[in-house]
Design an enzyme around this catalytic site. Sequence first.
Site, PDB file in Angstrom:
ATOM      1  N   GLY A   1       3.472  -5.356 -38.661  1.00 53.28           N
ATOM      2  CA  GLY A   1       3.575  -6.767 -38.365  1.00 53.28           C
ATOM      3  C   GLY A   1       2.670  -7.231 -37.245  1.00 53.28           C
ATOM      4  N   ARG A   2       2.534  -8.558 -37.136  1.00 48.72           N
ATOM      5  CA  ARG A   2       1.818  -9.207 -36.047  1.00 48.72           C
ATOM      6  C   ARG A   2       0.361  -8.772 -35.963  1.00 48.72           C
ATOM      7  NH1 ARG A   2       5.966  -9.976 -30.917  1.00 48.72           N
ATOM      8  NH2 ARG A   2       7.531 -11.140 -32.073  1.00 48.72           N
ATOM      9  N   GLY A   3      -0.407  -9.103 -36.970  1.00 50.33           N
ATOM     10  CA  GLY A   3      -1.790  -8.667 -36.947  1.00 50.33           C
ATOM     11  C   GLY A   3      -2.852  -9.754 -37.101  1.00 50.33           C
TER      12      GLY A   3
END
Length: 354
Positions: A223-225
């Site tokens: 996540g969070r890329g």
Amino acid sequence: TTGGGSATPQIPSSNAELVSWLGDSTPRVILLDRIFDFTGTMATAQGCKPWTCSPHPQVALSGPGWSNILCLSSRPNAAKIEITYDKAGPAPIKVGSHKTLLGKGSAGGIKGKGLRIARSQNIIIQTPRTDQLNPRIVWGGDAITIDGGSNIWVDHNRIQNIGRQMLVTGYGAAKNTTFSNNMLYGVGYFATCNGRHYWVALFTGASDEITFALNYSCGECSGRGPHVGGTSGYTQKVHVYNNYYVSVQGHALDPEEGSNILAEGNYMDSVTTPILPVAGSVFYPLTSQDSASCNSVLHRACMANMAVNSGKIDVGSTAHLSAFARPAVQDAQILAASAVPAYVQANARLGVVN
């Protein structure tokens, strides 16, 4: 962005000298010829165990000086535990203005500590390795933090085994900032029960202006890329192009309130959720027709993205493309998405500067 400019490169003789040079007001070119190891000073604090899956879930620090979001709000029923952690991780090294931090080939790096830029400008961080910031522990340390600053270039770094964010902006605006050619690698401890690091990049500054390009982002993460936005009243403009996402068992792009993201020429391979449901403004062209819609604002077509073995993609809207009507975006030289895997694997690593 020139960093330390023509200053004579210097190799620190000790950890203390490295910290002193990075934080002072003198323009410097600092060369790391080895791993500067800050680990080994341990402490204990209260925390909780939000995830109980195996084999390597993260735990979370809490209490005075730590965020209680996970332990008290998000996971109020999580088991409370005492955590032993390395004190270096949550205490990053301050980076002053007009600095170049340069790793020598693939040999240089910092172990156990991250870097913090706060209201500084004209900084280059190029080719060091950042590793082992309490990887088992959320709130155990961020690799590179920018909380207000401008003209910052983070290039050809390898970042792995981090307690929380690999890259993060605080509430102060990160202006004229580029993250490029970095290897962000995510196998290890995790918060999503799948063996992949979750906290890759978080951009939430009051008015961030960021280029995020040509990164391996993220290899085997979840996540969070990046994650962009989420604070009422704040806006971020992030140009995300030619990044290579590989085996992401979760989401790649995570737009929230206030975010403006233009994504071009990215290549996603085996990404479960390429983009979370759009809360901010994202344009992610997939076809030639999508790409042509950029002409009126950028005076060029956008470069289409590609995805293989990946989940459904929401192309988003061109409504906020005007946020990117600036030379840095209009004149960007963007690779075709099909060329990205080979380029990034050859270049987004230590010891390669081109």
